[in-house]
Design a protein around this motif. Sequence first.
Motif, short mmCIF file in Angstrom:
data_model
loop_
_atom_site.label_atom_id
_atom_site.label_comp_id
_atom_site.label_asym_id
_atom_site.label_seq_id
_atom_site.Cartn_x
_atom_site.Cartn_y
_atom_site.Cartn_z
N CYS A 199 2.73 10.83 8.69
CA CYS A 199 3.59 9.98 7.86
C CYS A 199 4.12 8.79 8.64
N LYS A 200 4.14 8.89 9.98
CA LYS A 200 4.64 7.79 10.80
C LYS A 200 3.70 6.58 10.80
N SER A 201 2.52 6.73 10.22
CA SER A 201 1.61 5.58 10.12
C SER A 201 2.08 4.60 9.04
N TYR A 202 3.07 5.00 8.26
CA TYR A 202 3.70 4.12 7.28
C TYR A 202 5.14 3.86 7.71
N PRO A 203 5.66 2.66 7.46
CA PRO A 203 7.02 2.36 7.92
C PRO A 203 8.12 2.90 7.01
N TYR A 204 7.81 3.11 5.71
CA TYR A 204 8.86 3.46 4.77
C TYR A 204 8.46 4.65 3.91
N GLN B 255 -8.00 20.10 3.79
CA GLN B 255 -8.83 19.02 3.27
C GLN B 255 -9.81 18.61 4.35
N ARG B 256 -11.06 18.73 4.06
CA ARG B 256 -12.09 18.40 5.05
C ARG B 256 -12.87 17.18 4.56
N ILE B 257 -12.98 16.18 5.42
CA ILE B 257 -13.67 14.94 5.07
C ILE B 257 -15.07 14.97 5.68
N TYR B 258 -16.07 14.77 4.84
CA TYR B 258 -17.45 14.81 5.31
C TYR B 258 -18.01 13.39 5.41
N THR B 259 -18.71 13.14 6.51
CA THR B 259 -19.39 11.86 6.69
C THR B 259 -20.88 12.12 6.60
N ASN B 260 -21.66 11.23 7.18
CA ASN B 260 -23.12 11.41 7.10
C ASN B 260 -23.57 12.65 7.85
N LYS C 144 0.84 -1.19 0.00
CA LYS C 144 0.00 0.00 0.00
C LYS C 144 0.88 1.24 0.00
N SER C 145 0.50 2.24 -0.79
CA SER C 145 1.32 3.45 -0.88
C SER C 145 0.45 4.70 -0.76
N GLN C 146 1.11 5.81 -0.42
CA GLN C 146 0.43 7.09 -0.22
C GLN C 146 1.35 8.21 -0.70
N VAL C 147 0.83 9.08 -1.55
CA VAL C 147 1.61 10.23 -2.03
C VAL C 147 1.79 11.23 -0.88
N VAL C 148 2.98 11.82 -0.79
CA VAL C 148 3.25 12.88 0.17
C VAL C 148 3.28 14.20 -0.59
N GLY D 166 -18.36 17.26 9.51
CA GLY D 166 -17.12 16.81 8.91
C GLY D 166 -15.96 16.88 9.90
N TYR D 167 -14.80 16.39 9.48
CA TYR D 167 -13.61 16.41 10.32
C TYR D 167 -12.39 16.45 9.41
N TYR D 168 -11.28 16.83 9.99
CA TYR D 168 -10.04 16.89 9.22
C TYR D 168 -9.38 15.52 9.22
N GLY D 169 -9.16 14.98 8.05
CA GLY D 169 -8.56 13.67 7.92
C GLY D 169 -7.04 13.74 7.97
N PRO D 170 -6.39 12.58 7.97
CA PRO D 170 -4.93 12.54 8.01
C PRO D 170 -4.34 13.30 6.82
N LYS D 171 -3.21 13.95 7.08
CA LYS D 171 -2.54 14.69 6.01
C LYS D 171 -1.10 14.23 5.93
#
Length: 256
Positions: free
Chosen positions: A158-163, A128-133, A90-94, A137-142
Amino acid sequence: MTANDFVSVDHILAEVSTTVNDAEFSNGFSEGWYTSRIQDAMQELSFDTFWRKEQLDYEIPENCQIKLPTNVFNLREIYLYTGEICNPLKSQVVYWKRLFNNNYNGQGYTAQVKDDGSNPGDIYQPNQRIYTNNTQGYYGPKYYYDIFEGKLMLSQECKSYPYIRLIFNSMGVENGTKPIIPRFFERAVVDYVKVKFYEAMKARDPRMYRPLWSDAKQDLENLTTGSWNKARKRIKSMDSREKASMEEYISSMYHK
């Protein structure tokens, strides 16, 4: 791409020193001086052509700061990922965050726009604001970064990923290391060093060396026949597979 596609520093040294009549290094310029000018030439070609692309992988440090190599000058892509360094899953752009700075222990930070919505009004990267039902809304991880004093500074999320993987343009070598020279840069590197030699000698004897300096500069910089412009055209004419092969070969030489 094989070793036949590259020339050594010794090859350049032999040609330059013979051409400027300094084969014995008797004009006050040591072999180290010539080698440094060769490295300067490769650095300038890197800035002009973006020919050298590298990849580095790191474990995410506790303080979210990574000291960048001194030869990095253009970060192209940054990814966080799970799995292993040789097998990302799994990957995530920074993303770049304007004026982000966590210069101490990586906990608190300053920035043009903060996660909590303070300092609003950044038209380039709004919060970036994440909206639910529900409608609040709330601020999601950045996942973001900035660079300060040669360090890559990462947000705490970023520490939620190891590499982390960095893809960047570079000057090819660290300061003081002998560069690897692609054969299609050979003439430009030789002419560049010749210009620097005659430029230095011109300060000692302008009448004798100014014409030689002027001729060497023309050989290097002429827009039609100059070796520098030809080198730029040659790197642009390489197809993607050739470039990838060159990057793989050079990387294996530097990191073996």
